[in-house]
Design an enzyme around this catalytic site. Structure first.
Site, mmCIF file in Angstrom:
data_model
loop_
_atom_site.group_PDB
_atom_site.id
_atom_site.type_symbol
_atom_site.label_atom_id
_atom_site.label_comp_id
_atom_site.label_asym_id
_atom_site.label_seq_id
_atom_site.Cartn_x
_atom_site.Cartn_y
_atom_site.Cartn_z
ATOM 1 N N SER A 1 -9.711 -0.794 7.032
ATOM 2 C CA SER A 1 -9.181 -0.637 5.667
ATOM 3 C C SER A 1 -8.481 -1.845 5.078
ATOM 4 C CB SER A 1 -8.239 0.555 5.599
ATOM 5 O OG SER A 1 -8.995 1.728 5.502
ATOM 6 N N SER B 1 -9.688 1.583 2.820
ATOM 7 C CA SER B 1 -8.831 2.345 1.947
ATOM 8 C C SER B 1 -7.769 1.530 1.215
ATOM 9 C CB SER B 1 -8.145 3.452 2.758
ATOM 10 O OG SER B 1 -7.303 2.903 3.742
ATOM 11 N N LYS C 1 0.844 -1.197 0.000
ATOM 12 C CA LYS C 1 0.000 0.000 0.000
ATOM 13 C C LYS C 1 0.881 1.248 0.000
ATOM 14 C CE LYS C 1 -3.979 1.876 2.629
ATOM 15 N NZ LYS C 1 -4.814 1.678 3.846
HETATM 16 N N1 GLN Z 1 -12.995 3.714 6.350
HETATM 17 C C1 GLN Z 1 -12.383 4.192 7.550
HETATM 18 C C2 GLN Z 1 -12.048 5.662 7.411
HETATM 19 O O1 GLN Z 1 -12.387 6.214 6.413
HETATM 20 C C3 GLN Z 1 -11.175 3.370 7.882
HETATM 21 C C4 GLN Z 1 -9.975 3.745 7.124
HETATM 22 C C5 GLN Z 1 -8.751 2.932 7.475
HETATM 23 O O2 GLN Z 1 -8.848 1.902 8.124
HETATM 24 N N2 GLN Z 1 -7.598 3.454 7.095
HETATM 25 O O3 GLN Z 1 -11.464 6.265 8.246
#
Ligand code: GLN
Length: 460
Positions: free
Chosen positions: A151, A127, A52
């Site tokens: 994410s 994400s 990532k």
């Molecule tokens: N969807 C969550 C957010 O927008 C989690 C994101 C993540 O785990 N980086 O914060």
């Protein structure tokens, strides 16, 4: 390696990668020579991995999905990347993500969305959407993501692969571009439990560069075995209304399989679970507002062109021009929640809810070995289908709990839900009991056989 790179190129339309690393081929050749010379190589020798793009990689562009890091080439690698490489793995590319990890669909990337390899009209989740797409499309068997509120697990669910978030502190965060440090863990996406275990086992271990790194990692003995007598608690608040029909169907199938494998499945209450999303969306933006203060255009981040405006104005413009709308929204809400007069009402209250959720879980784990919920209330949705940020936030209801409580959690493929798209089920375990999650994932994988995490080919 040649095949992985070729497949990555053929799948360009998926938007899974922001940067490819063609030098991977040369590294693979070097390993071939060493292997031929009789050298003993590491357990991941020659395995292509995707990383990532919020994890630093020495000499390779690292963007965090943001315009604000334009041109940033880190001089060092994240500890997790270093350890994978020390085991012989080879990074073939940096994957697409929601800017700084803020989002659940990969649509918040400054580099355009990633797409779901099972149907490119749908989001891959986020994400870590690019990492999930790379694994689901069979480009790499392993990918790293980060999981602050789901994410790794939610994109795994949307693309039909495994997604694992370890106990807080089990994997080093050194070299992770920080979003919300008290919630964040590096996680792994894979199509088999064995691969997951192998990757975790080479990355686990204390890192003196990360003050939150555990002195001793979770013990993975116990990661194999049947489910006889394993007590699974279905979380009442998250297993009924609010889930799609397809997700509820997958939950029922998983429950039946667990019982057939010798586990007992009961119902358990986490009374404060319904407040988890609200608490998360205060704590995470609060920490983000602090972590992202460093991107001010002064040292290495994007700088607005007009230098003669004075420092404060250059900072203001640089930040305004380089952060996307969701990142700005988080910085604003986070700063607000932390400001004098509002701290107690918002941030302070969210911390109390966080504590209550951890307490709910500790209580549930006195009667159950594992907790079960869907990974997300729905399968993947169409690109641009969700315009309202709150609607997107609500989709994190199942995953944020493990981050708030610091416990490990895994998303395991559970067949398909709506429109033939995959969906996953989430298991949570007490802190340090990461092995239990590998065990249940491995048992479900064996029961599902070849249909467990099929490679998606629709994108070709
Ligand atoms: N969807 C969550 C957010 O927008 C989690 C994101 C993540 O785990 N980086 O914060």
């Amino acid at each position: 390696m040649r095949e992985a790179l070729a497949r990555a190129e053929a799948a360009e339309g998926l938007g899974a990668f922001i940067t490819l690393v063609p030098e991977a081929l040369e590294k693979a050749r070097t390993l071939d020579v060493r292997r031929a010379a009789g050298e003993t190589l590491g357990p991941l020798a020659g395995v292509p991995v995707a990383v990532k793009d919020n994890l630093c990689t020495a000499g390779v562009l690292t963007t965090a999905g943001s315009k604000s890091l334009t041109g940033f080439v880190p001089p060092y690698s994240a500890t997790v990347v270093e350890r994978l490489e020390a085991a012989g793995a080879i990074v073939i590319g940096k994957t697409n993500l929601d800017e700084f990890g803020m989002g659940s669909s990969n649509e918040n990337s400054a580099f355009g969305p990633a797409r779901n390899p099972h149907n490119p009209d749908f989001v891959p989740g986020g994400s870590s959407g690019g990492s999930a797409a790379a694994v689901a499309a069979g480009i790499t068997p392993l990918a790293l993501g980060t999981d602050t509120g789901g994410s790794v697990r939610q994109p795994a669910s949307f693309t039909g692969v495994l997604g694992f978030k370890p106990t807080y502190g089990a994997l080093s965060r050194y070299g992770v571009i920080a979003f919300a440090s008290s919630l964040e863990q590096v996680g792994v996406l894979a199509r088999s439990t064995r691969d997951l275990e192998l990757a975790l086992s080479v990355m686990f271990g204390h890192d003196p560069h990360d003050a939150t790194s555990l002195a001793s990692p979770p013990d993975l003995t116990g990661a194999h075995g049947d489910l006889t007598g394993v007590r699974v608690g279905k979380v009442r608040e998250l297993c009924g209304d609010g889930n799609s029909e397809g997700v509820l169907g997958a939950l029922a199938r998983t429950e039946a399989t667990l019982k057939a494998l010798g586990a007992t499945v009961g119902e358990v209450s986490l009374p404060h679970a319904p407040y988890g999303t609200a608490a998360y969306y205060l704590v995470a933006p609060a920490e983000a507002s602090s972590n992202l203060a460093r991107f001010d255009g002064m040292v290495y981040s994007y700088r607005s062109g007009e230098d003669r405006l004075g420092q404060a104005e250059v900072m203001r413009r640089s930040r305004g021009e380089s952060f996307g709308p969701e990142v700005r929204r988080r910085i604003l809400t986070g700063t607000y929640a932390l400001s004098a007069g509002y701290y107690d009402a918002y941030y302070g209250k969210a911390l109390k809810v966080r504590r209550l959720i951890a307490g709910d879980m500790a209580r549930a784990f006195t009667s159950y070995d594992l907790l079960l919920t869907p990974t997300a209330p729905t399968a993947a949705y169409r690109l641009s289908e969700k315009g309202d940020p709150l609607a997107v936030y609500m989709g994190d209801v199942d995953t944020v709990l493990a981050n708030l409580a610091g416990v490990p959690a895994v998303s395991v493929p559970a067949g398909t839900a709506e429109e033939g798209l995959p969906c996953g089920m989430q298991f949570m375990a007490p802190a340090l009991q990461d092995a239990r999650l590998l065990r249940v994932a491995g048992a479900l994988e064996a029961a599902a056989g070849k249909s467990f995490a099929p490679v998606a080919a629709d994108f070709l």
